[in-house]
Every structure is written in C-alpha cells, then in structure tokens.
Design an enzyme around this catalytic site. Sequence first.
Site, PDB file in Angstrom:
ATOM      1  N   MET A 270      47.677  37.679  36.186  1.00  0.00           N
ATOM      2  CA  MET A 270      46.363  37.304  36.872  1.00  0.00           C
ATOM      3  C   MET A 270      45.085  37.705  35.997  1.00  0.00           C
ATOM      4  O   MET A 270      44.973  38.809  35.328  1.00  0.00           O
ATOM      5  CB  MET A 270      46.305  37.932  38.134  1.00  0.00           C
ATOM      6  N   GLU A 271      44.192  36.687  35.821  1.00  0.00           N
ATOM      7  CA  GLU A 271      42.867  36.689  34.659  1.00  0.00           C
ATOM      8  C   GLU A 271      41.844  37.461  35.478  1.00  0.00           C
ATOM      9  O   GLU A 271      40.662  37.208  35.042  1.00  0.00           O
ATOM     10  CB  GLU A 271      42.732  35.363  34.611  1.00  0.00           C
ATOM     11  N   HIS A 304      47.126  33.034  27.619  1.00  0.00           N
ATOM     12  CA  HIS A 304      46.865  32.205  28.905  1.00  0.00           C
ATOM     13  C   HIS A 304      45.709  32.950  29.848  1.00  0.00           C
ATOM     14  O   HIS A 304      44.610  32.360  30.145  1.00  0.00           O
ATOM     15  CB  HIS A 304      47.970  32.047  29.837  1.00  0.00           C
ATOM     16  N   GLU A 305      46.104  34.076  30.087  1.00  0.00           N
ATOM     17  CA  GLU A 305      44.901  34.803  30.929  1.00  0.00           C
ATOM     18  C   GLU A 305      43.730  35.328  30.145  1.00  0.00           C
ATOM     19  O   GLU A 305      42.632  35.084  30.776  1.00  0.00           O
ATOM     20  CB  GLU A 305      45.701  36.325  31.409  1.00  0.00           C
ATOM     21  N   HIS A 308      41.685  32.260  30.351  1.00  0.00           N
ATOM     22  CA  HIS A 308      41.038  31.923  31.502  1.00  0.00           C
ATOM     23  C   HIS A 308      39.557  32.419  31.454  1.00  0.00           C
ATOM     24  O   HIS A 308      38.672  32.143  32.255  1.00  0.00           O
ATOM     25  CB  HIS A 308      41.671  32.486  32.622  1.00  0.00           C
ATOM     26  N   GLU A 327      43.879  25.828  35.809  1.00  0.00           N
ATOM     27  CA  GLU A 327      45.308  26.014  35.117  1.00  0.00           C
ATOM     28  C   GLU A 327      45.828  25.052  34.275  1.00  0.00           C
ATOM     29  O   GLU A 327      46.450  25.555  33.446  1.00  0.00           O
ATOM     30  CB  GLU A 327      46.166  26.038  36.355  1.00  0.00           C
TER      31      GLU A 327
HETATM   32  N1  BES Z   1      45.764  32.561  37.934  1.00  0.00           N
HETATM   33  C1  BES Z   1      47.138  32.622  37.772  1.00  0.00           C
HETATM   34  C2  BES Z   1      47.783  33.508  38.592  1.00  0.00           C
HETATM   35  C3  BES Z   1      48.105  33.143  40.014  1.00  0.00           C
HETATM   36  C4  BES Z   1      48.991  32.284  40.330  1.00  0.00           C
HETATM   37  C5  BES Z   1      47.457  34.026  41.040  1.00  0.00           C
HETATM   38  C6  BES Z   1      49.008  31.926  41.818  1.00  0.00           C
HETATM   39  C7  BES Z   1      47.726  33.869  42.358  1.00  0.00           C
HETATM   40  C8  BES Z   1      48.434  32.814  42.642  1.00  0.00           C
HETATM   41  C9  BES Z   1      47.502  32.853  36.428  1.00  0.00           C
HETATM   42  O1  BES Z   1      46.473  32.548  35.233  1.00  0.00           O
HETATM   43  C10 BES Z   1      48.737  32.148  36.017  1.00  0.00           C
HETATM   44  O2  BES Z   1      48.598  30.767  35.845  1.00  0.00           O
HETATM   45  N2  BES Z   1      49.805  32.743  35.751  1.00  0.00           N
HETATM   46  C11 BES Z   1      50.971  32.227  35.393  1.00  0.00           C
HETATM   47  C12 BES Z   1      51.409  32.143  33.995  1.00  0.00           C
HETATM   48  C13 BES Z   1      50.798  31.396  33.306  1.00  0.00           C
HETATM   49  C14 BES Z   1      51.223  31.761  31.464  1.00  0.00           C
HETATM   50  C15 BES Z   1      51.090  29.979  33.372  1.00  0.00           C
HETATM   51  C16 BES Z   1      52.071  32.981  36.361  1.00  0.00           C
HETATM   52  O3  BES Z   1      51.713  34.028  36.925  1.00  0.00           O
HETATM   53  O4  BES Z   1      53.087  32.460  36.400  1.00  0.00           O
HETATM   54 ZN    ZN Z   2      46.491  30.629  34.926  1.00  0.00          ZN
END
Ligand code: BES
Ligand code: ZN
Length: 865
Positions: A270-271, A304-305, A308, A327
């Site tokens: 999480m970012e 990725h994070e 963001h 995303e």
């Molecule tokens: N912002 C998301 C994390 C998130 C996802 C928070 C759903 C709350 C609900 C983060 O940037 C993200 O996308 N994480 C991915 C990994 C990424 C490399 C695609 C994840 O957690 O799967």
């Molecule tokens: Zn993300």
Amino acid sequence: MKTDLPQSFRRLEYRPPNFTFGKVALDIALDPARTIVKSSLEVLPGPEFKPGEPLVLQGQELEFVSLRINGAAHRHFELNPESITIHSLPNEGREAFMVEIISICVPEKNTSLMGLYVSNGNFFTQCEAEGFRKITYFLDRPDVMARYTVTLRARETECPVLLSNGNLIHKEKLPNGWHSAVWEDPFPKPSYLFALVAGKLECIEETITTGSGAKKLLQIWVEPHDLNKTRHAMDSLIASIHWDEKRYGLELDLERFMIVAVGDFNMGAMENKGLNIFNTKYVLAQPETATDADFANIESVVGHEYFHNWTGNRVTCQDWFQLSLKEGLTVFRDQEFSADQMGSESGRAVKRIEDVRTLRQLQFPEDAGPMAHPIRPDEYQEINNFYTVTVYEKGAEVVRMYQTLLGVDGFRKGMDLYFKRHDGQAVTCEDFLAAMADANGRDLTQFKNWYSQAGTPRVKVEEHYNEASKQYVLTLTQSSAKVNQQPFHIPLKMRLLTSNDDQKEQLLELTQEKQSWTFENISEEPVLSINRGFSAPIILNFVQDEADLLTLFSSDDDAFNRWEAGQKLAMQFILDNRLPGAQLIAAYRTLLLDPDLDPAFKELAMTLPAEAYLYEQCASVDPQNIYSARRAFRHAIATELRMEWAALYQQMQTPGDFSPDGVSAGKRSLKNLALSMLLDADVAIWSAMAVNQYQNANNMTDRYVALSGLVVNGSKQAGICLRDFYSRFTDDALVIDKWFALQASRPPIAGVEPTLVDVMRLREHEAFKLNNPNRVRSVIHAFCMGNPASFHQADGSGYAFWADAVLTLDPINPQVAARLARGLDRWRLFAEPYQSKMHAALEKVAASKTLSADVREVISKALAS
Ligand code: BES
Ligand code: ZN
C-alpha cells in the site's frame, strides 16, 4: 420479503462534498485493547456547500466518546452504525469551524485488517479504500484532501518505534513509561493514504541524492530477525527512484521515504504517503529463502508503490470509480520499470509475455464472467471487490495503448501535461485522456469506449493475396463481447513476413466495425504477423494454418508473436486432444537448440497455455478432459525431447554465488523446466538428480522446484524431502507458506490419495492460521483457485470444501473471503456434473443470513449469471 437489499453505489451519482477539511490533527494513544483517537478537524464549506446542511462523517466499529465544536461541547448530533450526523453548525457552516471528536477502537480484535490492527504485537493501518472510518469519524472519500499532523503515543517498551506519514518533527518522553512522536505531512492527501506503524521494529537505511541535489533518507522497517532480508527491497527502491526521474522527470518529494513490512496483510502492498506498508512477501528476500519470482515481484511491487507517489498520491482519484486512473497507470509504469531493468530487448519481450499470460489467465475469464466490468465500473456494492484484474491489468493495457498510439515521446508529453494541470487534485479518467489528447493534438474521443465497455473485443482477420496484381488485402472486423457496444479504437501493430524481408512493421488503427487495408507490391504471398507485442488487449479471430504458425514460431522477428504462434499451436493440439507431431517436435527442438535465444524466452515458449486460458476457448468445459489432454501433450514433449532436456539441464547450471538478475534467473528457469520435464518423462530415473538438487541447492528457486517436481510426479522421495523442508524452515513464515502451497497445488496422481485429503489435513496443521491471509491463500486459495485438476472433481468434493471455507473465512476477513468466493465465477461454462455441483455450492453460501457485503455481491452476481 427481503428488506436488506444491498446498497449500490453509482458513478453518475457523484456529487462533490458539501464540506471539506483544511488541517487535520490526530492524537492517537495506542493500546491494543482500547486505542483513543482524538481528531481535530478544520471544517470548511465544500464545493457543493448549502447553508444549514448537516455535516455527515463516516465511522465504523467506533466507540463514540465526545464531540466539541469550536471548543464547546456539542449536543446536536445523531449516531448511526456507519456515521455521525452533526447539526446546528456555527453560522450554518458558512465559514471555517473546528470539530473535535474523541472515539475508541480495538486494534487487537480487528481481524478484517482494515483500519488499525495488531500483527505480531505491533500496530499497523490499512485505509484504502474505506478503512480510515474504522480509525476515526471522517469525510472518508478521496476528493477530500487535507494536511495532517499526527501525534502518536504509546508505552515506550512495547512500541519503541512510532511512524506516520511525512516528516518527524518532534519526539518526547511522557510520564508512566509512555512516549510520543509528532509527524507532519506537508502534502494534502485523502484519508486513504493515511498510515501509522508502531512497535518493535528495526530498519536498514540509506541516504541518496536525487536529481535536484536534495538528500533523501530511505528506510526499510521490519521485525529485527528479518533485517538480513531487506537488501533487495532497498536496492529496488533506489532503482525505482532513479527510474522515475529518468523516464518521467518525477522526483521524490519528501525528505524521508519509509517501507514497512507486516506479516498480516490483505493485499500485496500500500502506497501511503511516505510510509508504504508491505506484505512481508513483497519485501523480505535472500537467496536461501526467496525464489527468482519473489525477487522479481519485490522489485515490481516496490516500484509500483513508489510510482504511486506521483500517479495516485500527488494526483489522486476523484472517487473510487476512477480507480484505474491510478492503478492501471501505475501497473503500466511498474511493468515498464521491470522491463527496463531486464536490460535487453529480449528481456523486455520476456516481461511482456509474462504480463500477457497473467492477463489471459486471470483477466479474460473475469471479462467473460459474472463480475465483468469496464476498467471504470459504473456501479458497485462493495468497493473492495473492484480491485480487480480488469481495473489493474486491463487498465494497464489501456494506458499502454495510448503509448502505442502516441509514441513514447507523445505519451511522455501527455504525462507532463497531466501533472501540470492536475498536481494536488483529485481527478477522473477523462482528465487523463484529455491530457494525452491535448498534449498531442489528437482526437481521442473514440478511445473513451475502452473505459466504459466491458468484455474482451474480438477482431476477425481476413486476408486476400492477388498473385497477378501483387496486392495483399487485409480486412479486420471487430465485434464486442456484449450487445449494443460502440466500436473500439484498436491499435494493431503488424508486419507482413516475406522471404525477402522487405516489409516494415506498421501500426494500423482499427476504428470502424470493418476496415480494409491494401498493401501494394507484395512479391509473394506473405505470412501475417499481427497484434505484435500484444498491442491491443483483444482476442484475434484468425485461422492460420499450421504451416504459417510454424513459420512464425521459428522466425517471427517480434518475440511476442513468435511465442504467441507456439501457444496457438499447442492450444490447437490440446483442444483437439492430439499429441504433437514430428514437425512440431522438430520446431521445439530447433528452438531449444538455438544459441541466439534467451533461456528465459525458451522457457516461456515451452510452457503450455494455462488451464484457465484453455477453458475460455471452450463452449462447455470438462476440466478433467482438458487436464488429461494437456498432460498427455506435455508428457510427449517431455519424452520426445528428453535428450535435449538432459543436455539443457547441464548447460543451464549457474555455478558460483547466487544472483537474481534476469539472465541468471532465465537460465535457472530453463534448467528447472528441464528438470521438471525429465521427471515427467520418467520419475524413477530422474528422482535421484532432483533429490540431489534439492539437497545441494544454494537458493530457494532450485530447492523449491526440485521439491515440487518430486511431489507433483509422485516420487517416492517426496515425503522425506517435504519433511526435511519443513524442519529446515520452520521459523520462516514465508517459506512455510511455500511448503503449504506446494502441497495444496499438487495435481491428481494415479494411486495417490486425492489432494483434497492432503488439504484437509493441512487445514488442521498446527502452523495453519485462519487469521493470516498469506497462510490462508497458500492453502485454500492455492487449492481452490490455483489447482484446477484437483479442485474440479466430479463428486463436487472440491466445491463443498470451497463453500465451507468461504463461510468460515467471511466473519474473520470479508476481503479474503470475497476473493475466494470468486472461485466459482465461471460455473456456467462447465459441463455436467460440474456445473450443477458448483451451483449447489453457490446456493449453500448464498443461504447464509450473515454474509458480508463483500461475499454477498460476488455470490449473488455469480448466481444471477
Ligand atoms: N493501492 C493498492 C493497495 C490496495 C489494494 C489497497 C486494494 C486497498 C485495497 C496498491 O497500490 C496495489 O495496487 N497493490 C497491489 C500490488 C501491485 C504491485 C499491483 C496489491 O496489493 O496486490
Ligand atoms: Zn497500486
């Protein structure tokens, strides 16, 4: 009659907030059983302000203590389970006023892992999408951006470390063994980017200088025993920071950037602004415990994070329907980062192939199933269910199409304009499209359809070559998966392959339903190479004969399409239940022996299409038939090419110190494919070599693959090695997850008890924990969603297990349960008796009266399909 109809949220019902916040001061006294949160909000009239309207703040599972306005106790409010409504505001809310609310939450009881929770004795938060409301009453929506100052208090012995977003401005000892820290985030942010971490953690740190000459402090925080596994994450972070400066001119905007690892986490990472929180799985790595895939995943998730910070944080989403704005774009950015890190054109192609495999295996089924939605959905019941492969991976494909249409430089111009216009704002997907269009003087109106229409478009290819006129006519017809859809704007890279090699790659833009292109002076009937590099996320309807596919497989200069031709060939054989003929075996042999090809590419080219992708090619799926056909085909390749596999096994060794770089990892992947093929060809002969690799490996990739090969092929040595593995790594949770997952992923083996029996036993294992998402995923999700041949049993036993698991997990963690609930989405696609048995399992879950909104939405959509 049902009265509790689930609430739906609709994109077109968006209204700007009637109030907004200026400064936010939080004072949080941390206690696992009773955390007291005092929130001071500077409330201002918002864009949609109307005098006299009440202020409604969201709050969930909070114990309300007190409310003051401008310093005085305030009695005019109503409390509801999900909100507080405050009336009689000073001057009817026309000018700024201060709201002070005290409330209490219970982190140690929080098993949902949303809001503030305890993991292994330490405190962590997860606020995206709507977790902040479980910490304090708030306007918990991304278009309310405020400046935060956070005071954390805790007992110093229990929580020596206190972290939050931004910069540390003050630390202080307090009476009775307590201490405090004050953090100030200079950038306005939405509540979903808030974070705090407190507990017994330690960090590695590094200072770097960025483009402007500023010094930045980078830290990776973990439990003390994990400090020796943080180097790769730190290197990945530094590489990410440099890459974003170089490729997009985007610099780190804070003095300090922290990553914290936590063992209990719903997602990957999480970012949160300046304080990213990661699942340990995406931070901790050393050669003995992490595979090449783990190393690569860490690099891409850290990237990725970090990315963001600009695409998501500096410019955020107006509302959650716009999720793909951040995303999809950030996945595209992390894909490009990882591709660039590969360091060669062929490395880039390998990365592209891997990304397309994921898309087809996971996103295509979603887009064809009951949860299908456009990358910008119009409606949802539970936002957590919309962090989907469509929003993410198809969203990234849509961003990639801008780059294909506008060129890398044009895309960069669009990004520059996007930040120039929208820095500090909460915006929509249209704003992104407008920046791309305006920066390049292009009309992208039709391109908008990618945001609003679900389903994978199909493009039919017809070709006609006229020997006499030397003309080649290509006709493309697009059709959408759903009714009443408008044509898409589809960029298709193509090239005509001829023996004299005189045709260049071109970009065709398919915008009409049907379009033709005439190519002049084509000296001979060409072989068409189209949708090169997978330039558009579509299904090609193109009947190419075996000879043409073999030509492409052996000589297309586009590595993606070369791979693609091989996949098509294999798919046709498997779906027709045919074994590879002499020609195909010869083509495979030539490929394996080609000294100019990357090992990583060879490995991908020899890996068969996943079962989940094969299912999508059928009108009615018999999972056991597909499994046997695929197995038989693979067994034939294993057997017929055993000399080549044996030679490759020797040639692809990587002696010396372990390095996770792309080239070494590629060699290991081909070597380990060779090992797995040899075991498939004759497990009795090759087990000894696998056991030897298992015992002597200096890295987890080699050890794990050897073990997996022994287990999957039913080797007599499997049991001993499994026990050895467990005792070697008992104290390493991430490795024990692998131990569980390996067993839960075992396909059926004749004469060995069904995998489900193993899974039931693993579920009772002392190390199995229903509260830990990684452990649950390594057993339950691995079996139900990653092991089709064992899961889909004609007696429905797999589905009954699934229903029981969904119902058991739901009260503990609805998000984790809802992911699992997606496991039967495609039930309609299956033949009998599977379909009826799946339906019964869905009905069983649906019958529960206490389902979470998360699981309810998934199950009801599946049943309605
Ligand atoms: N912002 C998301 C994390 C998130 C996802 C928070 C759903 C709350 C609900 C983060 O940037 C993200 O996308 N994480 C991915 C990994 C990424 C490399 C695609 C994840 O957690 O799967
Ligand atoms: Zn993300």
